[in-house]
Design a protein around this motif. Structure first.
Motif, PDB file in Angstrom:
ATOM      1  N   PHE A  69      72.237  69.628  90.792  1.00 33.39           N
ATOM      2  CA  PHE A  69      71.492  70.042  89.601  1.00 33.39           C
ATOM      3  C   PHE A  69      70.914  68.866  88.835  1.00 33.39           C
ATOM      4  O   PHE A  69      71.334  67.721  89.009  1.00 33.39           O
ATOM      5  CB  PHE A  69      72.394  70.852  88.661  1.00 33.39           C
ATOM      6  CG  PHE A  69      73.293  70.013  87.790  1.00 33.39           C
ATOM      7  CD1 PHE A  69      72.951  69.738  86.470  1.00 33.39           C
ATOM      8  CD2 PHE A  69      74.477  69.482  88.289  1.00 33.39           C
ATOM      9  CE1 PHE A  69      73.777  68.960  85.665  1.00 33.39           C
ATOM     10  CE2 PHE A  69      75.310  68.715  87.495  1.00 33.39           C
ATOM     11  CZ  PHE A  69      74.959  68.450  86.176  1.00 33.39           C
ATOM     12  N   ILE A  70      69.948  69.192  87.998  1.00 29.28           N
ATOM     13  CA  ILE A  70      69.477  68.292  86.949  1.00 29.28           C
ATOM     14  C   ILE A  70      69.465  69.098  85.655  1.00 29.28           C
ATOM     15  O   ILE A  70      69.338  70.327  85.683  1.00 29.28           O
ATOM     16  CB  ILE A  70      68.077  67.696  87.233  1.00 29.28           C
ATOM     17  CG1 ILE A  70      67.016  68.793  87.370  1.00 29.28           C
ATOM     18  CG2 ILE A  70      68.104  66.809  88.463  1.00 29.28           C
ATOM     19  CD1 ILE A  70      65.585  68.260  87.446  1.00 29.28           C
ATOM     20  N   GLN A  71      69.639  68.409  84.547  1.00 30.87           N
ATOM     21  CA  GLN A  71      69.598  69.062  83.236  1.00 30.87           C
ATOM     22  C   GLN A  71      68.438  68.468  82.456  1.00 30.87           C
ATOM     23  O   GLN A  71      68.277  67.249  82.426  1.00 30.87           O
ATOM     24  CB  GLN A  71      70.914  68.840  82.495  1.00 30.87           C
ATOM     25  CG  GLN A  71      70.953  69.513  81.137  1.00 30.87           C
ATOM     26  CD  GLN A  71      72.343  69.478  80.535  1.00 30.87           C
ATOM     27  OE1 GLN A  71      73.304  69.892  81.169  1.00 30.87           O
ATOM     28  NE2 GLN A  71      72.444  68.991  79.312  1.00 30.87           N
ATOM     29  N   ILE A  72      67.649  69.329  81.848  1.00 28.54           N
ATOM     30  CA  ILE A  72      66.487  68.883  81.086  1.00 28.54           C
ATOM     31  C   ILE A  72      66.517  69.572  79.721  1.00 28.54           C
ATOM     32  O   ILE A  72      66.703  70.789  79.631  1.00 28.54           O
ATOM     33  CB  ILE A  72      65.173  69.232  81.810  1.00 28.54           C
ATOM     34  CG1 ILE A  72      65.151  68.596  83.199  1.00 28.54           C
ATOM     35  CG2 ILE A  72      63.965  68.784  80.992  1.00 28.54           C
ATOM     36  CD1 ILE A  72      63.953  68.979  84.033  1.00 28.54           C
ATOM     37  N   SER A  73      66.282  68.794  78.677  1.00 31.98           N
ATOM     38  CA  SER A  73      66.271  69.334  77.322  1.00 31.98           C
ATOM     39  C   SER A  73      65.002  70.136  77.067  1.00 31.98           C
ATOM     40  O   SER A  73      63.901  69.697  77.416  1.00 31.98           O
ATOM     41  CB  SER A  73      66.357  68.191  76.309  1.00 31.98           C
ATOM     42  OG  SER A  73      66.146  68.690  75.000  1.00 31.98           O
ATOM     43  N   VAL A  74      65.161  71.283  76.423  1.00 32.85           N
ATOM     44  CA  VAL A  74      64.001  72.097  76.060  1.00 32.85           C
ATOM     45  C   VAL A  74      63.223  71.476  74.906  1.00 32.85           C
ATOM     46  O   VAL A  74      62.153  71.967  74.550  1.00 32.85           O
ATOM     47  CB  VAL A  74      64.398  73.557  75.717  1.00 32.85           C
ATOM     48  CG1 VAL A  74      65.060  74.230  76.902  1.00 32.85           C
ATOM     49  CG2 VAL A  74      65.289  73.615  74.488  1.00 32.85           C
ATOM     50  N   ASP A  75      63.751  70.392  74.346  1.00 32.86           N
ATOM     51  CA  ASP A  75      63.033  69.685  73.292  1.00 32.86           C
ATOM     52  C   ASP A  75      61.835  68.921  73.851  1.00 32.86           C
ATOM     53  O   ASP A  75      60.930  68.556  73.106  1.00 32.86           O
ATOM     54  CB  ASP A  75      63.969  68.717  72.554  1.00 32.86           C
ATOM     55  CG  ASP A  75      65.056  69.459  71.781  1.00 32.86           C
ATOM     56  OD1 ASP A  75      64.793  70.584  71.311  1.00 32.86           O
ATOM     57  OD2 ASP A  75      66.163  68.920  71.660  1.00 32.86           O
ATOM     58  N   LYS A  76      61.822  68.667  75.166  1.00 35.25           N
ATOM     59  CA  LYS A  76      60.682  68.000  75.797  1.00 35.25           C
ATOM     60  C   LYS A  76      59.516  68.987  75.874  1.00 35.25           C
ATOM     61  O   LYS A  76      59.721  70.191  75.894  1.00 35.25           O
ATOM     62  CB  LYS A  76      61.033  67.549  77.219  1.00 35.25           C
ATOM     63  CG  LYS A  76      62.078  66.464  77.292  1.00 35.25           C
ATOM     64  CD  LYS A  76      62.358  66.127  78.757  1.00 35.25           C
ATOM     65  CE  LYS A  76      63.414  65.077  78.884  1.00 35.25           C
ATOM     66  NZ  LYS A  76      62.874  63.767  79.176  1.00 35.25           N
ATOM     67  N   ASN A  77      58.287  68.459  75.981  1.00 37.61           N
ATOM     68  CA  ASN A  77      57.163  69.375  76.141  1.00 37.61           C
ATOM     69  C   ASN A  77      57.073  69.813  77.598  1.00 37.61           C
ATOM     70  O   ASN A  77      57.692  69.222  78.485  1.00 37.61           O
ATOM     71  CB  ASN A  77      55.858  68.770  75.602  1.00 37.61           C
ATOM     72  CG  ASN A  77      55.374  67.587  76.409  1.00 37.61           C
ATOM     73  OD1 ASN A  77      55.383  67.619  77.647  1.00 37.61           O
ATOM     74  ND2 ASN A  77      54.929  66.547  75.724  1.00 37.61           N
ATOM     75  N   LEU A  78      56.298  70.861  77.845  1.00 38.53           N
ATOM     76  CA  LEU A  78      56.217  71.452  79.179  1.00 38.53           C
ATOM     77  C   LEU A  78      55.793  70.446  80.245  1.00 38.53           C
ATOM     78  O   LEU A  78      56.361  70.424  81.334  1.00 38.53           O
ATOM     79  CB  LEU A  78      55.229  72.623  79.181  1.00 38.53           C
ATOM     80  CG  LEU A  78      55.808  73.978  78.845  1.00 38.53           C
ATOM     81  CD1 LEU A  78      54.703  75.018  78.723  1.00 38.53           C
ATOM     82  CD2 LEU A  78      56.833  74.415  79.862  1.00 38.53           C
TER      83      LEU A  78
ATOM     84  N   GLU B  43      70.097  76.756  67.712  1.00 38.40           N
ATOM     85  CA  GLU B  43      69.088  76.851  66.659  1.00 38.40           C
ATOM     86  C   GLU B  43      67.672  76.815  67.229  1.00 38.40           C
ATOM     87  O   GLU B  43      66.820  77.638  66.874  1.00 38.40           O
ATOM     88  CB  GLU B  43      69.271  75.711  65.632  1.00 38.40           C
ATOM     89  CG  GLU B  43      70.551  75.790  64.823  1.00 38.40           C
ATOM     90  CD  GLU B  43      71.822  75.458  65.619  1.00 38.40           C
ATOM     91  OE1 GLU B  43      72.891  76.021  65.295  1.00 38.40           O
ATOM     92  OE2 GLU B  43      71.749  74.668  66.585  1.00 38.40           O
ATOM     93  N   VAL B  44      67.418  75.869  68.130  1.00 34.45           N
ATOM     94  CA  VAL B  44      66.081  75.741  68.722  1.00 34.45           C
ATOM     95  C   VAL B  44      65.728  76.990  69.525  1.00 34.45           C
ATOM     96  O   VAL B  44      64.643  77.566  69.384  1.00 34.45           O
ATOM     97  CB  VAL B  44      65.992  74.472  69.614  1.00 34.45           C
ATOM     98  CG1 VAL B  44      64.747  74.491  70.481  1.00 34.45           C
ATOM     99  CG2 VAL B  44      66.025  73.215  68.754  1.00 34.45           C
ATOM    100  N   ILE B  45      66.652  77.422  70.369  1.00 34.32           N
ATOM    101  CA  ILE B  45      66.356  78.549  71.253  1.00 34.32           C
ATOM    102  C   ILE B  45      66.281  79.857  70.475  1.00 34.32           C
ATOM    103  O   ILE B  45      65.403  80.690  70.748  1.00 34.32           O
ATOM    104  CB  ILE B  45      67.361  78.601  72.419  1.00 34.32           C
ATOM    105  CG1 ILE B  45      67.121  77.360  73.310  1.00 34.32           C
ATOM    106  CG2 ILE B  45      67.210  79.880  73.218  1.00 34.32           C
ATOM    107  CD1 ILE B  45      68.072  77.188  74.450  1.00 34.32           C
ATOM    108  N   SER B  46      67.132  80.052  69.475  1.00 28.72           N
ATOM    109  CA  SER B  46      67.038  81.293  68.691  1.00 28.72           C
ATOM    110  C   SER B  46      65.712  81.340  67.938  1.00 28.72           C
ATOM    111  O   SER B  46      65.110  82.411  67.798  1.00 28.72           O
ATOM    112  CB  SER B  46      68.227  81.453  67.737  1.00 28.72           C
ATOM    113  OG  SER B  46      68.257  80.420  66.785  1.00 28.72           O
ATOM    114  N   GLY B  47      65.218  80.197  67.491  1.00 29.01           N
ATOM    115  CA  GLY B  47      63.900  80.146  66.852  1.00 29.01           C
ATOM    116  C   GLY B  47      62.797  80.587  67.794  1.00 29.01           C
ATOM    117  O   GLY B  47      61.870  81.300  67.408  1.00 29.01           O
TER     118      GLY B  47
END
Length: 185
Positions: free
Chosen positions: A164-173, A129-133
């Motif tokens: 690897f590391i995984q980071i949520s795209v919900d965080k700001n840049l 949902e976030v990425i398609s938006g």
């Protein structure tokens, strides 16, 4: 952790790979490559028509990217690569070349010992949902939003055997960049 020669910023289309990669490279003083710039015209046309790429489309492109990484890292240049690299096999090609054979990922009959790129994978993850938006707001890109579902279906998130590391795209840049930089220390 010992510093990698290269960082791979990966994720589905619209996860922010190019933006994060370019900012990160600038912050670190590393060279930046956007894998999209290296797609052959046939791949761009296919995606532009809403047709997902298959392995046969991606492997030569990934081999070319491996060769670029290998060349730069071997010359002492640190690199940030923004690339979807959705499957583990694709990330393996970026690290080792096709079937662990390099250079040029082919069967040249010459020295066939594998040349690896020491790579840290940064997986930018988020919900459909976030990425398609985000994709719906993006203009002028050859990747249509309709292909996002196929990208999520193809995605094999990095696993314990990968660096690897995984980071949520919900965080700001700035949080995303700071997290990556801190991981490198």
């Amino acid at each position: 952790m010992a510093a990698p020669g290269a960082l791979l910023v990966m994720g589905v289309s619209g996860s922010g790979k190019s933006t994060v990669g370019a900012l990160l490279a600038s912050e670190l003083g590393w060279k930046f490559y956007d894998a999209d710039d290296y797609h052959p015209e046939e791949n761009r046309m296919k995606m532009g028509k809403g047709i997902p790429l298959n392995d046969q489309d991606r492997i030569p492109w990934l081999c070319n990217l491996h060769d670029i990484l290998l060349r730069d890292v071997a010359s002492g240049q640190h690199v940030v690569l923004a690339c979807s690299a959705l499957k583990k096999a694709y990330r393996d090609i970026l690290i080792r070349g096709k079937d662990g054979v390099s250079p040029k990922c082919d069967e040249t009959g010459k020295d066939k010992h594998p040349a690896e790129v020491k790579l840290l994978v940064v997986h930018l993850s988020g919900s459909f949902e976030v990425i398609s938006g985000r994709l719906l707001k993006r203009k002028g890109h050859f990747m249509p939003p309709e292909l996002l579902e196929s990208q999520f279906e193809t995605l094999e998130p990095p696993s314990a055997l990968e660096n690897f590391i995984q980071i949520s795209v919900d965080k700001n840049l700035s949080e995303i960049i700071a997290t990556i930089v801190e991981t490198l220390k």
